[in-house]
Design a protein around this motif. Structure first.
Motif, PDB file in Angstrom:
ATOM      1  N   ILE A 169      37.388  36.084  32.044  1.00  0.00           N
ATOM      2  CA  ILE A 169      38.404  35.203  31.465  1.00  0.00           C
ATOM      3  C   ILE A 169      39.159  35.878  30.322  1.00  0.00           C
ATOM      4  N   HIS A 170      38.577  36.906  29.712  1.00  0.00           N
ATOM      5  CA  HIS A 170      39.279  37.604  28.629  1.00  0.00           C
ATOM      6  C   HIS A 170      40.382  38.517  29.167  1.00  0.00           C
ATOM      7  N   LYS A 171      40.274  38.902  30.441  1.00  0.00           N
ATOM      8  CA  LYS A 171      41.312  39.739  31.055  1.00  0.00           C
ATOM      9  C   LYS A 171      42.616  38.957  31.258  1.00  0.00           C
ATOM     10  N   ILE A 172      42.510  37.628  31.257  1.00  0.00           N
ATOM     11  CA  ILE A 172      43.702  36.796  31.464  1.00  0.00           C
ATOM     12  C   ILE A 172      44.743  37.082  30.391  1.00  0.00           C
ATOM     13  N   LEU A 173      44.304  37.186  29.133  1.00  0.00           N
ATOM     14  CA  LEU A 173      45.246  37.414  28.024  1.00  0.00           C
ATOM     15  C   LEU A 173      45.949  38.758  28.158  1.00  0.00           C
ATOM     16  N   ASP A 174      45.204  39.791  28.597  1.00  0.00           N
ATOM     17  CA  ASP A 174      45.825  41.099  28.822  1.00  0.00           C
ATOM     18  C   ASP A 174      46.886  41.018  29.917  1.00  0.00           C
ATOM     19  N   LEU A 175      46.569  40.284  31.002  1.00  0.00           N
ATOM     20  CA  LEU A 175      47.524  40.130  32.092  1.00  0.00           C
ATOM     21  C   LEU A 175      48.763  39.362  31.644  1.00  0.00           C
ATOM     22  N   ILE A 176      48.563  38.348  30.801  1.00  0.00           N
ATOM     23  CA  ILE A 176      49.703  37.575  30.286  1.00  0.00           C
ATOM     24  C   ILE A 176      50.626  38.494  29.487  1.00  0.00           C
ATOM     25  N   ASP A 177      50.049  39.331  28.629  1.00  0.00           N
ATOM     26  CA  ASP A 177      50.862  40.282  27.846  1.00  0.00           C
ATOM     27  C   ASP A 177      51.622  41.234  28.764  1.00  0.00           C
ATOM     28  N   GLN A 178      50.950  41.716  29.797  1.00  0.00           N
ATOM     29  CA  GLN A 178      51.568  42.662  30.731  1.00  0.00           C
ATOM     30  C   GLN A 178      52.724  42.011  31.484  1.00  0.00           C
ATOM     31  N   VAL A 179      52.521  40.796  32.008  1.00  0.00           N
ATOM     32  CA  VAL A 179      53.573  40.104  32.750  1.00  0.00           C
ATOM     33  C   VAL A 179      54.730  39.745  31.830  1.00  0.00           C
ATOM     34  N   ASN A 180      54.422  39.366  30.575  1.00  0.00           N
ATOM     35  CA  ASN A 180      55.492  39.044  29.623  1.00  0.00           C
ATOM     36  C   ASN A 180      56.320  40.287  29.302  1.00  0.00           C
TER      37      ASN A 180
ATOM     38  N   LEU B 143      54.271  34.912  36.919  1.00  0.00           N
ATOM     39  CA  LEU B 143      53.168  34.322  37.678  1.00  0.00           C
ATOM     40  C   LEU B 143      51.933  35.208  37.667  1.00  0.00           C
ATOM     41  N   ILE B 144      50.789  34.558  37.426  1.00  0.00           N
ATOM     42  CA  ILE B 144      49.479  35.184  37.596  1.00  0.00           C
ATOM     43  C   ILE B 144      48.651  34.189  38.406  1.00  0.00           C
ATOM     44  N   ILE B 145      48.015  34.666  39.463  1.00  0.00           N
ATOM     45  CA  ILE B 145      47.152  33.779  40.252  1.00  0.00           C
ATOM     46  C   ILE B 145      45.706  34.032  39.850  1.00  0.00           C
ATOM     47  N   LEU B 146      45.009  32.946  39.503  1.00  0.00           N
ATOM     48  CA  LEU B 146      43.603  33.011  39.135  1.00  0.00           C
ATOM     49  C   LEU B 146      42.793  32.338  40.233  1.00  0.00           C
ATOM     50  N   VAL B 147      41.805  33.052  40.763  1.00  0.00           N
ATOM     51  CA  VAL B 147      40.909  32.485  41.768  1.00  0.00           C
ATOM     52  C   VAL B 147      39.626  32.115  41.033  1.00  0.00           C
ATOM     53  N   ASN B 148      39.428  30.815  40.823  1.00  0.00           N
ATOM     54  CA  ASN B 148      38.294  30.309  40.047  1.00  0.00           C
ATOM     55  C   ASN B 148      37.079  30.084  40.952  1.00  0.00           C
ATOM     56  N   LYS B 149      35.935  29.810  40.330  1.00  0.00           N
ATOM     57  CA  LYS B 149      34.655  29.564  41.020  1.00  0.00           C
ATOM     58  C   LYS B 149      34.215  30.790  41.817  1.00  0.00           C
ATOM     59  N   TRP B 150      34.489  31.970  41.261  1.00  0.00           N
ATOM     60  CA  TRP B 150      34.142  33.207  41.955  1.00  0.00           C
ATOM     61  C   TRP B 150      32.630  33.391  42.041  1.00  0.00           C
ATOM     62  N   ASP B 151      31.879  32.742  41.154  1.00  0.00           N
ATOM     63  CA  ASP B 151      30.414  32.837  41.187  1.00  0.00           C
ATOM     64  C   ASP B 151      29.818  32.079  42.376  1.00  0.00           C
ATOM     65  N   LEU B 152      30.566  31.114  42.940  1.00  0.00           N
ATOM     66  CA  LEU B 152      30.061  30.316  44.067  1.00  0.00           C
ATOM     67  C   LEU B 152      30.408  30.913  45.431  1.00  0.00           C
ATOM     68  N   VAL B 153      31.287  31.908  45.454  1.00  0.00           N
ATOM     69  CA  VAL B 153      31.729  32.489  46.721  1.00  0.00           C
ATOM     70  C   VAL B 153      30.696  33.503  47.201  1.00  0.00           C
ATOM     71  N   GLU B 154      30.339  33.410  48.490  1.00  0.00           N
ATOM     72  CA  GLU B 154      29.431  34.403  49.073  1.00  0.00           C
ATOM     73  C   GLU B 154      30.213  35.691  49.300  1.00  0.00           C
ATOM     74  N   LYS B 155      29.728  36.775  48.723  1.00  0.00           N
ATOM     75  CA  LYS B 155      30.495  38.018  48.738  1.00  0.00           C
ATOM     76  C   LYS B 155      29.895  39.034  49.715  1.00  0.00           C
ATOM     77  N   GLU B 156      30.798  39.793  50.329  1.00  0.00           N
ATOM     78  CA  GLU B 156      30.410  40.944  51.145  1.00  0.00           C
ATOM     79  C   GLU B 156      31.137  42.156  50.567  1.00  0.00           C
ATOM     80  N   ASN B 157      31.215  43.240  51.315  1.00  0.00           N
ATOM     81  CA  ASN B 157      31.830  44.465  50.791  1.00  0.00           C
ATOM     82  C   ASN B 157      33.300  44.314  50.448  1.00  0.00           C
ATOM     83  N   ASN B 158      34.090  43.691  51.317  1.00  0.00           N
ATOM     84  CA  ASN B 158      35.540  43.634  51.125  1.00  0.00           C
ATOM     85  C   ASN B 158      36.048  42.219  50.859  1.00  0.00           C
ATOM     86  N   THR B 159      35.236  41.363  50.279  1.00  0.00           N
ATOM     87  CA  THR B 159      35.630  39.962  50.084  1.00  0.00           C
ATOM     88  C   THR B 159      36.878  39.850  49.230  1.00  0.00           C
TER      89      THR B 159
END
Length: 188
Positions: free
Chosen positions: A89-100, A42-58
């Motif tokens: 989105i390119h980090k997803i492939l690295d994470l897939i390799d790591q989890v596999n 399992l890898i959880i992806l949180v999409n639409k990160w550009d639309l989220v209002e961010k603070e220091n510890n979001t």
């Protein structure tokens, strides 16, 4: 939903994409529990990160909320992405390799016994009805997902909290990030 169920059953690693603006919803939780029930990576992806209002510890707050809602299984990577902005989105492939790699990891029986019998010696399973449980031998089963068999004298007396303790110690000693572990206690 039926297509998602069939896809989960036929996959090795599942990418659960949740909406960053809405958070973890009940349908996401249903899919999450299906992934766990089928013992998939399992890898959880949180999409639409550009639309989220961010603070220091979001990021930390959202990660903490997701892990809190999905407890007791919380050892999986979470990646914050934006599909439209092509952010991370390119980090997803690295994470897939790591989890596999974690999913296919095989630990030699001798090393497993050396490490885990020491842990069990310092924190033995609680006795029940005056009977002490003695774990004699540990091995990794030749299954598709990491499964471990603990051979002991009274496996019926080992309760879930101790199974979770053993799983946490295995995760501490070996990297099984993103992979659910199965722990079995069997009669010697």
């Amino acid at each position: 939903v039926m297509r998602a169920v069939r896809t989960i059953e036929n996959s090795d690693i599942c990418l659960l994409m949740i909406d960053g603006t809405r958070g973890l919803e009940s349908q996401d939780m249903n899919i999450f529990s299906l992934i766990l029930k089928n013992s998939k990576g399992l890898i959880i992806l949180v999409n639409k990160w550009d639309l989220v209002e961010k603070e220091n510890n979001t990021i930390k707050e959202i990660e903490k909320e997701i892990r809190y809602r999905t407890a007791p299984f919380t050892d999986y990577p979470i990646l914050f992405i934006s599909a439209t902005e092509k952010q991370r989105i390119h980090k997803i492939l690295d994470l897939i390799d790591q989890v596999n790699a974690n999913r296919t990891r095989k630990i030699p029986t001798s090393e497993l016994n050396e490490v885990m019998l020491e842990v069990v010696k310092h924190n033995p399973p609680p006795s029940l009805k005056g009977k002490y449980i003695k774990i004699k031998y540990i091995t990794q089963l030749p299954t598709y997902t990491p499964s471990f068999a603990f051979f002991c004298n009274l496996p019926q007396y080992v309760k879930d909290p101790y199974k979770r303790f053993v799983e946490n110690k295995l995760r501490e000693k070996y990297d099984f990030t993103g992979v659910p572990l199965r722990i079995f206690f069997r009669k010697k």
